[in-house]
Design a protein around this motif. Structure first.
Motif, PDB file in Angstrom:
ATOM      1  N   PHE A  25      25.114   8.328  -8.113  1.00 43.84           N
ATOM      2  CA  PHE A  25      25.589   6.947  -8.051  1.00 43.84           C
ATOM      3  C   PHE A  25      27.107   6.922  -7.918  1.00 43.84           C
ATOM      4  O   PHE A  25      27.819   7.668  -8.603  1.00 43.84           O
ATOM      5  N   ASP A  26      27.600   6.040  -7.070  1.00 42.27           N
ATOM      6  CA  ASP A  26      29.046   5.820  -6.976  1.00 42.27           C
ATOM      7  C   ASP A  26      29.549   5.031  -8.178  1.00 42.27           C
ATOM      8  O   ASP A  26      30.699   5.191  -8.588  1.00 42.27           O
ATOM      9  N   GLY A  27      28.701   4.173  -8.702  1.00 42.23           N
ATOM     10  CA  GLY A  27      29.082   3.375  -9.866  1.00 42.23           C
ATOM     11  C   GLY A  27      27.858   2.931 -10.621  1.00 42.23           C
ATOM     12  O   GLY A  27      26.766   2.804 -10.065  1.00 42.23           O
ATOM     13  N   VAL A  28      28.046   2.691 -11.929  1.00 39.22           N
ATOM     14  CA  VAL A  28      26.975   2.231 -12.803  1.00 39.22           C
ATOM     15  C   VAL A  28      27.483   1.000 -13.547  1.00 39.22           C
ATOM     16  O   VAL A  28      28.493   1.075 -14.259  1.00 39.22           O
ATOM     17  N   ILE A  29      26.820  -0.128 -13.369  1.00 35.07           N
ATOM     18  CA  ILE A  29      27.191  -1.353 -14.076  1.00 35.07           C
ATOM     19  C   ILE A  29      26.311  -1.473 -15.309  1.00 35.07           C
ATOM     20  O   ILE A  29      25.090  -1.382 -15.214  1.00 35.07           O
ATOM     21  N   ARG A  30      26.947  -1.664 -16.458  1.00 38.86           N
ATOM     22  CA  ARG A  30      26.187  -1.749 -17.697  1.00 38.86           C
ATOM     23  C   ARG A  30      26.792  -2.791 -18.633  1.00 38.86           C
ATOM     24  O   ARG A  30      27.924  -3.240 -18.444  1.00 38.86           O
TER      25      ARG A  30
END
Length: 306
Positions: A138-143
């Motif tokens: 993943f390039d980014g993980v939103i949490r």
């Protein structure tokens, strides 16, 4: 050596199976399998141990994966850099994000962003589990949650205040708790991924954990909200879920003289991997759309300054 074969191998290594890799690449299983076989033939080495359960990398495969991943990321970055030099955001961007937060708030903010930047190829995977951004590509993980020490670099998008809520019917039948001691005897509606130890508060005496009786455990915030509105117990919910029901009077905020642990909505990316301009622009888009304080706090009978 074809790049699509290298991309297929990397996807297989990250996904752990040819079927899942094919799903992520939006190709047939046979095409992905053929590309892997052609790559192995070209290299003269077996890269993957094939079994009926789960694929695993050979020693050659593990060595090739690291170098191939770096090379492919470098190529993607080079293409993106050229596009950015022309003032264009372009190329693949793979994100993981929570289900409920995306349905309610991230999606509506992303759609105009993607219309403005039609050359971005966004792959958005919705999942509430903890993901390994580096290993899963993943390039980014939103949490959503507390921002603790992590091997990931995190950018804050918005604060996320959680409150205890229940229906008027439940409070009339069981009474309204006025402090943490009274809260202990009530029925709780818990989020499965966080567990029964989720009710943690910051009081004058320090950090306090409350273990209420289990009324329901479920892995979806909107179901928790609906269960609380149906009078099944008390839920601790973020205002981005509970806000409309609080404003409508369907749910009531319960004050117990202590605040839940501070939490935020954030986007994290693997440390050491330079974030692309696409990811930075997307994060800025979400930050602007959510606002400070975030728009979902308005009218929730909660002082956002606390």
């Amino acid at each position: 050596m074809k790049l699509d074969g290298i991309a297929a191998f990397i996807a297989i290594a990250e996904a752990g199976s040819i079927s899942e890799a094919a799903r992520r690449l939006r190709l047939s299983k046979s095409v992905v399998s053929d590309r892997l076989a052609q790559l192995e033939h070209r290299l003269g080495a077996r890269l993957v141990h094939r079994s009926t359960r789960r694929l695993s990398l050979t020693e050659d495969g593990a060595a090739f994966l690291e170098m191939a991943s770096q090379s492919l990321r470098g190529l993607d970055a080079a293409v993106a850099t050229l596009a950015e030099r022309r003032g264009t955001l372009a190329g693949p961007l793979r994100l993981s994000a929570p289900v409920t937060l995306t349905a309610l708030h991230i999606g509506p903010a992303l759609y105009p962003f993607l219309r403005r930047h039609p050359q971005i190829e966004l792959s958005l995977e919705l999942d509430d589990r903890v993901v390994d951004a580096q290993a899963e590509g993943f390039d980014g993980v939103i949490r959503h949650g507390p921002m603790r020490d992590s091997p990931l670099t995190a950018w804050r998008l918005a604060r996320s205040r959680r409150v205890l809520v229940a229906s008027a019917d439940y409070l009339e039948r069981h009474g309204t708790p006025r402090d943490l001691a009274e809260l202990d005897g009530h029925r709780g509606i818990f989020y499965t991924h966080r567990g029964l130890a989720d009710w943690q508060f910051v009081a004058a005496s320090g950090r306090v954990q409350v273990r209420a009786k289990v009324g329901l455990q479920v892995n979806n915030g909107m179901v928790m909200r609906d269960a609380a509105a149906a009078g099944l117990g008390i839920a601790m919910l973020p205002l981005f879920i509970a806000g409309p029901d609080i404003r409508a009077g369907t749910l009531r905020v319960i004050e117990v003289g202590a605040e839940p642990e501070e939490e935020f909505i954030y986007v994290a990316h693997p440390e050491g991997r330079n974030p692309t301009a696409k990811l930075r622009a997307l994060a800025e888009c979400l930050r602007d759309a959510f606002g400070d304080p975030p728009y979902w706090e308005a009218g929730c009978l909660v002082d956002p300054a606390n």
